[in-house]
Design a protein around this motif. Structure first.
Motif, short mmCIF file in Angstrom:
data_model
loop_
_atom_site.label_atom_id
_atom_site.label_comp_id
_atom_site.label_asym_id
_atom_site.label_seq_id
_atom_site.Cartn_x
_atom_site.Cartn_y
_atom_site.Cartn_z
N ARG A 27 36.81 -37.28 -62.10
CA ARG A 27 36.01 -36.09 -61.77
C ARG A 27 34.64 -36.12 -62.44
O ARG A 27 33.71 -35.47 -61.97
N VAL A 28 34.53 -36.84 -63.55
CA VAL A 28 33.24 -37.05 -64.22
C VAL A 28 33.20 -38.48 -64.74
O VAL A 28 34.24 -39.09 -65.04
N ARG A 29 32.01 -39.03 -64.85
CA ARG A 29 31.85 -40.36 -65.41
C ARG A 29 31.93 -40.33 -66.93
O ARG A 29 32.52 -41.22 -67.54
N TRP A 30 31.31 -39.29 -67.51
CA TRP A 30 31.26 -39.15 -68.96
C TRP A 30 31.79 -37.78 -69.37
O TRP A 30 31.70 -36.82 -68.59
N GLY A 31 32.26 -37.70 -70.61
CA GLY A 31 32.72 -36.42 -71.09
C GLY A 31 31.60 -35.55 -71.64
O GLY A 31 31.43 -34.40 -71.26
N TYR A 32 30.79 -36.14 -72.53
CA TYR A 32 29.85 -35.33 -73.31
C TYR A 32 28.54 -36.08 -73.51
O TYR A 32 28.54 -37.24 -73.93
N VAL A 33 27.42 -35.40 -73.21
CA VAL A 33 26.09 -35.97 -73.45
C VAL A 33 25.33 -35.06 -74.40
O VAL A 33 25.49 -33.84 -74.38
N TRP A 34 24.48 -35.68 -75.23
CA TRP A 34 23.78 -34.93 -76.28
C TRP A 34 22.54 -35.70 -76.70
O TRP A 34 22.18 -36.70 -76.05
N GLN A 35 21.88 -35.26 -77.75
CA GLN A 35 20.63 -35.86 -78.20
C GLN A 35 20.89 -36.80 -79.38
O GLN A 35 21.18 -36.34 -80.47
N GLY A 36 20.75 -38.11 -79.14
CA GLY A 36 21.04 -39.08 -80.18
C GLY A 36 19.87 -39.98 -80.53
O GLY A 36 19.99 -40.89 -81.35
N ARG A 37 18.72 -39.73 -79.92
CA ARG A 37 17.53 -40.54 -80.18
C ARG A 37 16.99 -40.28 -81.59
O ARG A 37 17.31 -39.24 -82.20
N GLN A 38 16.18 -41.20 -82.09
CA GLN A 38 15.55 -41.02 -83.41
C GLN A 38 14.43 -40.00 -83.31
O GLN A 38 13.26 -40.35 -83.20
N TYR A 39 14.77 -38.73 -83.39
CA TYR A 39 13.77 -37.65 -83.37
C TYR A 39 14.45 -36.36 -83.81
O TYR A 39 15.65 -36.35 -84.12
N GLU A 40 13.69 -35.28 -83.86
CA GLU A 40 14.18 -34.03 -84.42
C GLU A 40 15.42 -33.50 -83.71
O GLU A 40 16.27 -32.85 -84.33
N GLY A 41 15.54 -33.76 -82.41
CA GLY A 41 16.71 -33.29 -81.67
C GLY A 41 18.02 -33.79 -82.25
O GLY A 41 19.04 -33.09 -82.22
N LEU A 42 18.02 -35.01 -82.79
CA LEU A 42 19.23 -35.54 -83.41
C LEU A 42 19.55 -34.80 -84.70
O LEU A 42 20.73 -34.55 -85.00
N SER A 43 18.55 -34.42 -85.47
CA SER A 43 18.79 -33.65 -86.68
C SER A 43 19.46 -32.32 -86.35
O SER A 43 20.37 -31.87 -87.05
N CYS A 44 19.01 -31.69 -85.26
CA CYS A 44 19.60 -30.42 -84.82
C CYS A 44 21.05 -30.61 -84.37
O CYS A 44 21.94 -29.83 -84.71
N THR A 45 21.29 -31.68 -83.61
CA THR A 45 22.64 -31.99 -83.14
C THR A 45 23.57 -32.27 -84.31
O THR A 45 24.69 -31.76 -84.38
N TYR A 46 23.10 -33.10 -85.24
CA TYR A 46 23.94 -33.48 -86.37
C TYR A 46 24.25 -32.29 -87.26
O TYR A 46 25.37 -32.16 -87.78
N LEU A 47 23.29 -31.40 -87.46
CA LEU A 47 23.52 -30.23 -88.32
C LEU A 47 24.69 -29.41 -87.79
O LEU A 47 25.53 -28.95 -88.58
N GLU A 48 24.76 -29.20 -86.48
CA GLU A 48 25.85 -28.42 -85.89
C GLU A 48 27.21 -29.08 -86.12
O GLU A 48 28.20 -28.42 -86.45
N VAL A 49 27.26 -30.41 -85.95
CA VAL A 49 28.50 -31.14 -86.18
C VAL A 49 28.85 -31.15 -87.66
O VAL A 49 30.01 -30.96 -88.06
N LEU A 50 27.83 -31.37 -88.51
CA LEU A 50 28.04 -31.38 -89.96
C LEU A 50 28.67 -30.08 -90.44
O LEU A 50 29.66 -30.10 -91.19
N ARG A 51 28.12 -28.94 -90.01
CA ARG A 51 28.68 -27.65 -90.43
C ARG A 51 30.07 -27.45 -89.84
O ARG A 51 30.95 -26.86 -90.48
N GLY A 52 30.28 -27.96 -88.63
CA GLY A 52 31.59 -27.85 -88.02
C GLY A 52 32.65 -28.68 -88.69
O GLY A 52 33.86 -28.43 -88.55
N PHE A 53 32.22 -29.69 -89.45
CA PHE A 53 33.15 -30.52 -90.21
C PHE A 53 33.23 -30.06 -91.67
O PHE A 53 33.87 -30.72 -92.50
N GLY A 54 32.58 -28.95 -92.00
CA GLY A 54 32.67 -28.38 -93.34
C GLY A 54 31.63 -28.90 -94.31
O GLY A 54 31.71 -28.61 -95.51
#
Length: 418
Positions: free
Chosen positions: A176-203
């Motif tokens: 039904r889909v080719r991929w499960g999840y897409v996000w911002q992983g490039r070397q730029y500020e968007g990755l810092s924002c993405t990582y912060l959310e995961v970091l806090r979610g992991f405690g």
């Protein structure tokens, strides 16, 4: 010269004097210039026209800056370093405030706006406007990281990393889909924002007690999880080069079940002709059981420059552009998320934009990136190192140890993060 010619000359002279007197008697318009990134300059054209009609003694103009956030900051800083900036007001990203305030470039707004200036702001919108005991900016629009999910493919969004992986794998196996999840992983500020959310979610925390804490087990686990999404085929390897537009393109085309992005994507996904119109929901990022679901705060706000010669007029413009009426117009016509509680609760807006209560809930879950004048340098270190993990170049543990060491060294060389 004959008498007739003399009279004609005198008449012309008197006419010129009269015109000069009329022009001199008219109040001079006080110029106020605002630098904005291109999208906001476009969105505020009508508001600026209205302001100028209602304030005949002020001539408000907007300079249409570059599209990219950092390019706008570079333009503003270069003018400020020259010591004669042509701008009176800046539309600033939330992370700029400490750096600009510490440099003495901003006018404290406390005395201009009063003690209750932030009283109408929705929870989450009040973050990032103050630093070192003073108010420096007032938020124009809210922005927060969101998890977009396909309502036509599932009944409810995942709330844990394991659920996101399981739903993704099931939908992929069904074709039904080719991929499960897409996000911002490039070397730029968007990755810092993405990582912060995961970091806090992991405690984990980016800073703990004012110092970097990026070699913690939680920080290592957060970066490991992002890499594992690629290893398990949930996320495409190309995520290491994805910014917001690339993630949106993949999700909008139906290739993915989930996407991390900002509120602007909602309007894009629901515009006429979109294959996903009416088939998308939003929520906050997944987290481990017992940990918070958070959203990186990314608001834009107006600040008055300390070197402005037109501060009173500049404050009037700031108050007008951040008013309830202005925020309502920006939401109705451009889809921008408001910051005022009274606008979030406006029945007309909720009717026109039913996702507004969910955006308000996500804003209430907002967390700030480190509030420090050296944030740009800290972020540069983080997104470069985390990107190497995502790309599979370095394992998570040694990469995060290197990041911690470099962050501490930066902290010490600059005198701390405050």
């Amino acid at each position: 010269m004959g008498r007739r010619g003399w009279l004609v000359g005198l008449s012309c002279l008197l006419g010129s004097l009269l015109i000069s007197l009329v022009l001199w008697a008219q109040p001079r318009k006080e110029p106020v210039s605002i630098l904005m990134p291109a999208p906001f300059a476009d969105a505020t054209v009508e508001l600026v026209e209205t302001f100028n009609r209602e304030h005949p003694n002020i001539d408000l103009t907007v300079t249409r800056g570059p599209l990219e956030t950092e390019a706008v900051s570079d333009l503003a800083i270069s003018s400020l370093l020259l010591g004669n900036s042509p701008y009176d007001v800046l539309l600033m990203d939330v992370t700029w405030t400490p750096k600009y305030a510490k440099a003495g470039w901003l006018e404290p707004l406390d005395g201009w706006l009063g003690d209750d200036a932030l009283s109408d702001l929705a929870p989450g919108a009040e973050l990032g406007n103050a630093f070192d005991g003073h108010l420096w900016r007032f938020p124009l629009v809210a922005d927060m990281g969101l998890l977009f999910w396909r309502t036509d493919l599932m009944d409810a969004p995942p709330r844990t990393p394991a659920e996101l992986e399981a739903i993704s794998a099931s939908l992929q196996q069904q074709g039904r889909v080719r991929w499960g999840y897409v996000w911002q992983g490039r070397q730029y500020e968007g990755l810092s924002c993405t990582y912060l959310e995961v970091l806090r979610g992991f405690g984990g925390r980016w800073l703990r007690d004012g110092s970097p804490a990026l070699d913690s087990q939680e920080a290592i686990a957060a970066s490991q999880w992002l890499r594992s999404l690629v290893n398990r085929g949930v996320t495409p390897p190309s995520v290491a080069n994805m910014a917001e537009p690339e993630a949106l393109q993949a999700f909008e085309s139906g290739d993915a079940a989930f996407m991390r992005n900002w509120p602007y994507a909602w309007a894009e996904l629901n515009k006429p002709g979109s294959m996903l119109a009416g088939k998308v929901g939003i929520t906050t990022m997944v987290s481990l059981p017992g940990e918070p679901h958070v959203a990186t705060q990314g608001s834009w706000g107006l600040a008055v420059l300390s070197g402005s010669n037109h501060k009173k007029a500049a404050v009037e413009a700031l108050q007008f552009l951040t008013s309830t009426a202005a925020q309502k117009e920006l939401n109705l016509n451009w889809g921008y998320t408001p910051t005022r509680l009274s606008v979030f609760e406006d029945p007309e807006l909720i009717s026109a934009n039913p996702v507004l209560p969910e955006l308000q809930a996500a804003l209430a879950a907002a967390v700030l990136r480190p509030v420090t004048p050296i944030y740009a340098q800290l972020s540069d270190l983080l997104y470069r190192e985390v990107n190497t993990v995502i790309a599979g170049e370095i394992a998570a543990a040694p990469a995060m140890e290197t990041l911690q060491r470099n962050s501490v060294q930066l902290e010490r060389s600059t005198g701390g993060v405050q």
